[in-house]
Enzyme design. Structure first.
Site, PDB file in Angstrom:
ATOM      1  N   HIS A 125      -6.886   0.184   6.775  1.00 39.24           N
ATOM      2  CA  HIS A 125      -6.423  -1.176   7.074  1.00 39.24           C
ATOM      3  C   HIS A 125      -6.331  -1.430   8.576  1.00 39.24           C
ATOM      4  CE1 HIS A 125      -5.852  -2.350   2.954  1.00 39.24           C
ATOM      5  NE2 HIS A 125      -5.059  -1.314   2.704  1.00 39.24           N
ATOM      6  N   SER A 162       0.822  -1.207   0.000  1.00 42.09           N
ATOM      7  CA  SER A 162       0.000   0.000   0.000  1.00 42.09           C
ATOM      8  C   SER A 162       0.853   1.252   0.000  1.00 42.09           C
ATOM      9  CB  SER A 162      -0.872   0.043   1.265  1.00 42.09           C
ATOM     10  OG  SER A 162      -1.583  -1.148   1.442  1.00 42.09           O
TER      11      SER A 162
END
Lengths: 446, 446, 446, 446
Positions: free
Chosen positions: B380, B308
């Protein structure tokens, strides 16, 4: 985060345990420790599902809630429902406070806050339960049980309201799929039709097969989340002329008619399958969509009509008889009480004219509030159909004789007229009726 | 009948026309007569759809509303939305009166009455529009337009609230279907992936094909009412070891790896496709379901992790530089400003250690409220993942360098831990982090 | 048991090994030991598959044969094919003996015996290979290789004959499924269209997408055993009037026409996809079925016609020029040799009339045997179409100018006429032609 | 063009009419003019279908042939078949001439020519009929009628040969699809199972439903051209231990067993559904594929075995009795003749041992040629199964007692052994048998 707010209004875990400890056993006296443990377990899982942990673990926790719920026995389910009311309702103080704010300033954002405040945490709980495998089916089943116990447990009204709100939204017509049911359909679904059919019972596979033959049609609505469960289904006979008698339609040995020659589509049975969806109406849409589809498939069809019972007629007639002025009715009822009177031509001839008049009168003048007393009439007239014809000895089955004195009625659906008819019915209580039936009803034959 | 009640609180037809006549032209000055006619027509149809006629004619009238709405131009849509607020909101007097009744006696039935009262007639209008062909898609699109205009038209908040309420209910996880996307998928859907992919842009069919090859997986959620529209999709690389760099993954000419040998599943892109569903979260469910499915298909997988970006890092660094105490940061920023600095080994070597420390510090200490400043980290970590590793020069694309100073981060999803991590994050603001990253963040290198 | 009989005529295992040992290495000189081992292995598996063991183990052994075959290199495949001829052909002595019996008494049972005797064991081998996963695809591919090598290896004719016999039977029109190809089709299949299209090359996804837009249709035949492999496909433009020029049809930026207004369906490309099915014709069926289907979907269509090249015209013209009597042609050819002559209006005007006459003459009088010299003309005329119009500068692409001197031709399919046209064409060599083209062809312009 | 060649060997149209005129009426005497007209019409269409017109009009003419054929009555069909023999067989002179050429030079191309010459034009006719809607089903049905009449009309052998050749090729295992049959299957297909099941008759829907419950499996092969017609199906019980008795398996009220606990899969019924596919074997493949699939679904399964009748045992026993040396057998038969002897424990005890020995002897020593006399034994042993156990009173139904004297047999399919067993059986006539049964069969008890 509206979810967080809602949790704020939830009791915390230990308060729940306290309430459960205090109220469950007292409630019934004979409530066992095991039962208490079961209900506690289910409620604790519900609480977790609605908490932060529920957000993270998603469908797994929802599945556990479902497993806990389905393993409750009758008595435990009652305690579970009671707990849903006590533990997952909004806090009246918070509601009242936010209602005050709205009154002071009725802005869109204060309105939104109030909408959130009045929504019970139960609704979010049910939405999360829906993530479990088979979740939707479980919620439909849950409402069925709530509805069955509502009279005895009026406090469950809140659960019913939440479930109805959700199910009405989820079973929106836009999400339903029309499927033709025929001999290519799975045995699983066909078996369910047999189980659900309420109007004219299906007598085994041979009877069912005849109802799915070339001169018949059967359609059902299905919801994507319940692929093997019909929501509602309708049975149709393609015929020449307006059918007056139901027995020939139901005879498994009747010859199969060439559907290409049909000029009438006769809706002879419509069945809501899911008790848990009570009050959410599909029949209106189903009839109209099927009529549209059939007119494309069979351009020669001239008329779409039902062949329907008059289920409240005989009871009404009996009620009338209690008025001493209605002596004539008492005589008629005495004749009707004789077994198999309709097979006696002489008796039948004598009764035909006065009973038919009473029946017409019943449809047009017997009321429940502003609407007709007859429930089937209410359904079709409210859909915009027209009361077309009253058929003498249209249903000579035991049930047909007992409830409708043998009468069957045709309601005609003319698509171009249903809007006007419906509006006149809803606004002015006006019943769309053929001149013939209107004439029959002019005066009570008494 | 709650529907009837709601209509009672609607203005009647002539009042509507009056309001429209009075308010539309004034509103904009240059609003043409044609435009007025268009909006009037659409609103009149909405009114009809919500009235008795709407009940009877069902889907047909809904289709007309949709046709009228989609033919409105930009300006007319604004007037149409304003009208939805003015004409289809609840009557504050009625709401207040019923709130009083509830306050006096907070019973379940008074609560239900209050719930009905606060629900704008708009909601029922939208439910009925959903019966039109393509109705759900239209409502998702309508919310997209409302959201885009919300800043300029704060009064549309009410419409947004109604649509969000409905869409959140309809797009319940329980109704979504996980579908694998691969080269057998229709060109129609594949083309949409290309259009929607926001994280790492898809450069045409060749790039797309590589992303769907044997060592990759792509999954999407679909809703039954939008069969050709992905709601959200995720792209995964099956790999050996924890990937640190995204460029090799995106290279269409990279060799295809034998997926049977993979021990890591790397989620390298997740994309919400429908702007009109903003605020309704699917990513959390999608990641976990895909992780479960993949671990069944590939029992050798040891770890599920993301690769990410750190999209807020460089902006944060720049903000820090404004503090005169942070002279060291200004120097670093000056280096970062040089084009292609990362290709200069000497510069890169010099920057690596201090920047990595700043980046670790940024993730663990830079906050927005109680949550991390970095939006991807918020997503997340809130899902229960753990911040595992910070990768130097993980994304050397222009965007990657500009936003994240080239850093890529791995978040690890360990299914057995996500509940605990999520709860600690939500309740205590605690971030799950590897000891290595924690050590890096110990002190700001400045 | 005919299978047993066939085995009787097979050499036994050790004879096979002997033959392989003796003939393989000699054959090529440089044939390696490894290669010999590979071919032996494949042939041994074939022998086992055809033996008793093959009956018992069914699909597993077939799969092994396929695996062995696909791993052979080019040279090994040749040796494998040679072995199929030498080892799996019928025994001439047995054939001759049974033919004698039949001559003596031509009964049905002696005929059956002879039919069995002449069928090579190869055919049963191929039938059993078909049981392997992907078996049918392998056999189609095998015939492709046989056909490619047939000129150099005329002895493979026997393999070709067996495979053609089987594939012709298996790809019977009755087993093929017509599928519409559009943007909902999988990328996998669309990619294959792009690869196979031979008439007018597809220039990437944008070009392909235009060919599948609302005013176009594409249909393919598929076989159930090859679900992702089109057998043949056809591209159609729905148009107003009879299209004369192909470039506008192929332009990806051309505006999309409302198909409801079309009165012509123009078949502008038809492609056989499987080289291994050469000689098994599908185009005739495809065109007629598509014409029937389209006339149901678009009742306003008046005419079904092709827009086809004249691929042999320019070569024929050049051949004519060698005759000194045809001086005029040489002049024309000199003009045609100038690059981009068609963009020079003056030149084009001068060439138009004489070239058009030559082209008409070419179609009606240039022969290959009794049939027209032009291969496309042979196909459509033999299908029963009519040569309708010759279009000047119908295809100005490089290929179109080089082969057809820019001409495009319309063949019209009138379903009521195709039988008569076909019969007259096959029996009398008569060409169905419009009076206009017939007039043009009256005399050579020279 | 081989098709053209074939037509050359066809009589021309007027010769056909002549033959039909001359032979049809004479044939039966009472053959009506109408019948003659019907057959002529059908044959004329067949001729047209095989001619040039047939090529052009494709499926339409094939449909007409099918319509003409299915409307023929019994007698007309016979005349039609006779005509197929007389009019669509190869010309013996041509065959003989080409056979001579082949004898002189047995090249691949002369072989191909001979193959073409011996193929009756009927085969191409049947291939073209296959293009009609439902064509494959018609051809299967046609073979059924040919087979039924073959004894009386031995000349039809040629038609049978052609149809068998085609159907064997078309119903190649590679084209069949294995489908699980369960309660989700359509009523149409389930009804056919009931009709076709020959081994243990299905007593209505309740019985059928039990056979499809959680501890049972049913699989069928389907051909893509006959989507609603099973080709063959097999019924399996998942059980603990090797089942010895069939009545518990067939009891609709038997409790449902948890399939996860099963260690045996018992194949208790296998039925070929299509009489028209006689001689084309599928059972072998079906058993093995199902065994493979089940062992994947249920890894705990240890053994795959049948529970099969011994249908020829009692008849064989009776034949033995005619030998005066076998007095003991006559006594046993006298006992067996008593109704319900098996319910008499004393009698049963007495018969058990000698009958079991005779039964074992019957399986191992009673022969038809080199193979066992028992047809079911031939099937399973030829598939490579092993005769495992003989079960006393395994089937006490009327049929079971009458044919098998109540015995049921278990054949075990051990996949690793079937190839060896099959080969030993085919080559050496060796029967795979358990030591227990072998011991039983050592000596005749007489």
């Amino acid at each position: 985060m509206d979810v967080r707010q809602k949790e704020a209004s939830l009791m915390n875990g230990s308060a729940i345990m306290q309430w459960l400890a205090g109220s469950l056993p007292q409630k019934t006296g004979r409530f066992s420790l095991t039962a208490t443990r079961h209900v506690r377990h289910a409620i604790t899982l519900c609480h977790a599902l609605l908490s932060e942990r529920g957000e993270a673990s998603g469908a797994n926790l929802a599945r556990e809630v479902v497993e806990a719920y389905v393993s409750l026995n009758e008595e435990e389910v009652e305690a579970f429902f009671d707990s849903l009311i006590h533990l997952f309702s909004p806090d009246p103080d918070i509601v009242t406070r936010i209602a005050e704010t709205y009154r002071a300033e009725p802005s869109q954002s204060n309105l939104l806050a109030l909408q959130h405040a009045v929504e019970p945490p139960r609704q979010e709980l049910f939405r999360r339960i829906n993530m479990a495998p088979n979740g939707t089916a479980i919620l439909v089943e849950m409402r069925r049980r709530v509805l069955r116990g509502l009279k005895q447990h009026p406090q469950w009204q809140g659960i019913d309201g939440d479930l109805e709100h959700l199910l009405r939204s989820w079973f929106n017509r836009g999400f339903l799929r029309l499927q033709r049911i025929d001999w290519n359909t799975s045995a699983l679904i066909l078996e369910k039709l047999t189980k659900y059919e309420a109007v004219h019972e299906i007598q085994g596979w041979r009877d069912l097969r005849r109802r799915l033959d070339a001169d018949r049609r059967c359609y059902a609505y299905f919801h994507p989340a319940l692929p093997d469960e019909p929501v509602i289904f309708i049975e149709i006979a393609l015929a020449r002329g307006l059918s007056a008698h139901v027995q020939p339609l139901l005879d498994p040995d009747s010859p199969v008619f060439d559907p290409g020659r049909a000029d009438h589509a006769i809706f002879y049975s419509i069945t809501n399958c899911q008790e848990g969806l009570r009050g959410i109406s599909f029949g209106n849409f189903l009839i109209k969509q099927v009529a549209q589809d059939l007119s494309l498939e069979f351009p020669k069809l001239k008329r779409f009509a039902t062949l329907s019972p008059a289920p409240g007629f005989r009871r009404w007639l009996e009620a009338q008889a209690s008025d001493p002025a209605n002596g004539r009715i008492s005589e008629l009822l005495a004749e009707l009480a004789m077994p198999n009177w309709h097979r006696n031509q002489e008796v039948a001839d004598k009764l035909r004219e006065p009973l038919t008049r009473y029946c017409a009168y019943y449809f047009l003048h017997a009321k429940s509030g502003q609407e007709p007393l007859d429930p089937v009439a209410r359904f079709h007239l409210s859909n915009g159909a027209r009361l077309e014809r009253i058929n003498w000895l249209g249903d000579t089955s035991e049930t047909g004789m007992a409830r409708s004195a043998g009468f069957m009625v045709n309601y005609v659906y003319k698509l171009a007229k249903v809007e006007d008819n419906h509006e006149a019915y809803v606004k002015e209580g006006k019943i769309a009726v053929s001149s013939h039936v209107e004439a029959l009803a002019k005066e009570k034959p008494g």
